[in-house]
Design an enzyme around this catalytic site. Sequence first.
Site, mmCIF file in Angstrom:
data_model
loop_
_atom_site.group_PDB
_atom_site.id
_atom_site.type_symbol
_atom_site.label_atom_id
_atom_site.label_comp_id
_atom_site.label_asym_id
_atom_site.label_seq_id
_atom_site.Cartn_x
_atom_site.Cartn_y
_atom_site.Cartn_z
ATOM 1 N N CYS A 1 32.231 -70.872 36.979
ATOM 2 C CA CYS A 1 32.814 -70.439 35.715
ATOM 3 C C CYS A 1 31.736 -70.338 34.627
ATOM 4 O O CYS A 1 31.008 -71.300 34.396
ATOM 5 C CB CYS A 1 33.882 -71.440 35.293
ATOM 6 S SG CYS A 1 34.761 -70.882 33.865
ATOM 7 N N MET B 1 42.004 -68.804 38.543
ATOM 8 C CA MET B 1 41.826 -68.231 37.200
ATOM 9 C C MET B 1 42.582 -69.103 36.204
ATOM 10 O O MET B 1 43.824 -69.172 36.239
ATOM 11 C CB MET B 1 42.361 -66.799 37.142
ATOM 12 C CG MET B 1 41.472 -65.794 37.866
ATOM 13 S SD MET B 1 42.068 -64.106 37.676
ATOM 14 C CE MET B 1 43.487 -64.102 38.770
ATOM 15 N N ASP C 1 35.022 -58.089 41.907
ATOM 16 C CA ASP C 1 35.299 -56.644 41.803
ATOM 17 C C ASP C 1 35.956 -56.050 43.044
ATOM 18 O O ASP C 1 35.780 -54.864 43.318
ATOM 19 C CB ASP C 1 34.004 -55.863 41.504
ATOM 20 C CG ASP C 1 33.425 -56.217 40.144
ATOM 21 O OD1 ASP C 1 34.073 -56.978 39.398
ATOM 22 O OD2 ASP C 1 32.318 -55.746 39.841
ATOM 23 N N GLY D 1 40.606 -61.889 42.184
ATOM 24 C CA GLY D 1 41.064 -62.439 40.919
ATOM 25 C C GLY D 1 41.775 -61.399 40.081
ATOM 26 O O GLY D 1 42.984 -61.169 40.220
HETATM 27 C C1 LIG Z 1 40.850 -65.279 33.097
HETATM 28 C C2 LIG Z 1 39.945 -65.821 34.153
HETATM 29 C C3 LIG Z 1 39.908 -67.178 34.396
HETATM 30 C C4 LIG Z 1 39.059 -67.705 35.370
HETATM 31 N N1 LIG Z 1 39.087 -69.042 35.629
HETATM 32 C C5 LIG Z 1 38.337 -69.547 36.640
HETATM 33 C C6 LIG Z 1 38.455 -70.913 37.015
HETATM 34 O O1 LIG Z 1 39.248 -71.688 36.460
HETATM 35 N N2 LIG Z 1 37.654 -71.350 38.018
HETATM 36 C C7 LIG Z 1 36.774 -70.515 38.672
HETATM 37 O O2 LIG Z 1 36.072 -70.956 39.583
HETATM 38 N N3 LIG Z 1 36.667 -69.223 38.349
HETATM 39 C C8 LIG Z 1 37.435 -68.713 37.368
HETATM 40 N N4 LIG Z 1 37.386 -67.374 37.097
HETATM 41 C C9 LIG Z 1 36.537 -66.501 37.921
HETATM 42 C C10 LIG Z 1 37.335 -65.893 39.086
HETATM 43 O O3 LIG Z 1 37.746 -66.892 39.996
HETATM 44 C C11 LIG Z 1 36.496 -64.836 39.869
HETATM 45 O O4 LIG Z 1 35.360 -65.467 40.392
HETATM 46 C C12 LIG Z 1 36.059 -63.676 38.999
HETATM 47 O O5 LIG Z 1 37.111 -63.208 38.180
HETATM 48 C C13 LIG Z 1 35.523 -62.521 39.853
HETATM 49 O O6 LIG Z 1 36.506 -62.070 40.738
HETATM 50 P P1 LIG Z 1 37.381 -60.731 40.438
HETATM 51 O O7 LIG Z 1 36.402 -59.598 40.190
HETATM 52 O O8 LIG Z 1 38.185 -60.504 41.692
HETATM 53 O O9 LIG Z 1 38.201 -60.999 39.226
HETATM 54 C C14 LIG Z 1 38.211 -66.850 36.118
HETATM 55 C C15 LIG Z 1 38.253 -65.468 35.867
HETATM 56 C C16 LIG Z 1 39.101 -64.942 34.909
HETATM 57 C C17 LIG Z 1 39.134 -63.455 34.688
#
Ligand SMILES: Cc1cc2nc3c(=O)[nH]c(=O)nc-3n(C[C@H](O)[C@H](O)[C@H](O)COP(=O)(O)O)c2cc1C
Length: 323
Positions: free
Chosen positions: A100, A17, A202, A224
């Site tokens: 992303c 992230m 999620d 994340g």
């Molecule tokens: C603030 C933020 C920054 C993120 N930056 C990246 C990143 O640099 N590279 C990436 O592949 N995904 C990035 N993501 C996506 C997360 O890795 C992840 O795929 C997404 O948040 C879904 O997972 P979660 O529901 O557990 O948060 C980012 C997500 C958030 C919320």
Amino acid sequence: MRIGPYQLENNVIVAPMAGITDRPFRQLCRRLGAGLAVSEMLSSNPKVWKTDKSMNRMDHSGESGIRSVQIAGADPELMAQAAQFNVQNGAQIIDINMGCPAKKVNKKLAGSALLQYPDLVEEIVQAVVGAVNVPVTLKIRTGWDPDNRNGVEIAKIAERNRIASLAVHGRTRACMYKGEAEYDTIKAIKQSVSIPVVANGDITSPEKAKQVLDYTGADAIMIGRAAQGRPWIFREIDYYLRTGKHLPAPEISEVRGILMEHLLNLHQFYGEPMGARIARKHVSWYLQSHDQEGQFRRVFNALEQPEAQIEALENYFETLAAN
Ligand SMILES: Cc1cc2nc3c(=O)[nH]c(=O)nc-3n(C[C@H](O)[C@H](O)[C@H](O)COP(=O)(O)O)c2cc1C
């Protein structure tokens, strides 16, 4: 779960992230039970490598555990060079970002926008895998919009080009972060390739982690947002997956210890004035459930000096303990 030569301690991974999974946060998540923590994305454009932001993102000094570094870009040659540069800088795994949806990345065609161009995906993957002698992993979404969920096609490209593991966020690019993640495409991907698949999106509790693993057949899960202000979620999930039982929630005294450690590490890592500024969002996440009215957070967010932040938090926890 294995990634090339690396055996992970467990199958619960910290999602990359940007702006969050810096070295202090990765270290903390690892200490609290994550099997692997992927770094924030680094642009493949060498012109930005000397900026403070990139220099901080490249800083792995003293980092324990396996160093997985994510790179983002669309030019196969630049991506290959970025991979080599990061391996020279200590990366043990290179992760390619095709997940992303952020505008800043996509304006230059990168991240999940690449999923629209499978030929280019293949060129990038081939260039990066051919450029380094460490495992290369790939992170994708399920497709670029709900009518074009081409995750299985991309997964096959990954597999035939020796990608060591594939993380899939159960949303399309067009979904951004809206709605709920779906796991059918992740399941279909897992069934169509033999490389390890990591399910993402999620996952917020031990039960959800188990459901997603069982449903998709994935080899690991990636977390994340649910780890923001709750880095102990990794040990909670790992424990539940191993035993079927819940660990008790951390005592407030432990939360205090973890938060103060995180705060000091942020101050040290970023220096002034960045450390104190970056600390604000983390502190806000940690205290969400304790300071429901947000009263303390409003006061805290006005503080500029590291010492003032430490003092305010110490007072806050003392008042909590006294009540
Ligand atoms: C603030 C933020 C920054 C993120 N930056 C990246 C990143 O640099 N590279 C990436 O592949 N995904 C990035 N993501 C996506 C997360 O890795 C992840 O795929 C997404 O948040 C879904 O997972 P979660 O529901 O557990 O948060 C980012 C997500 C958030 C919320």
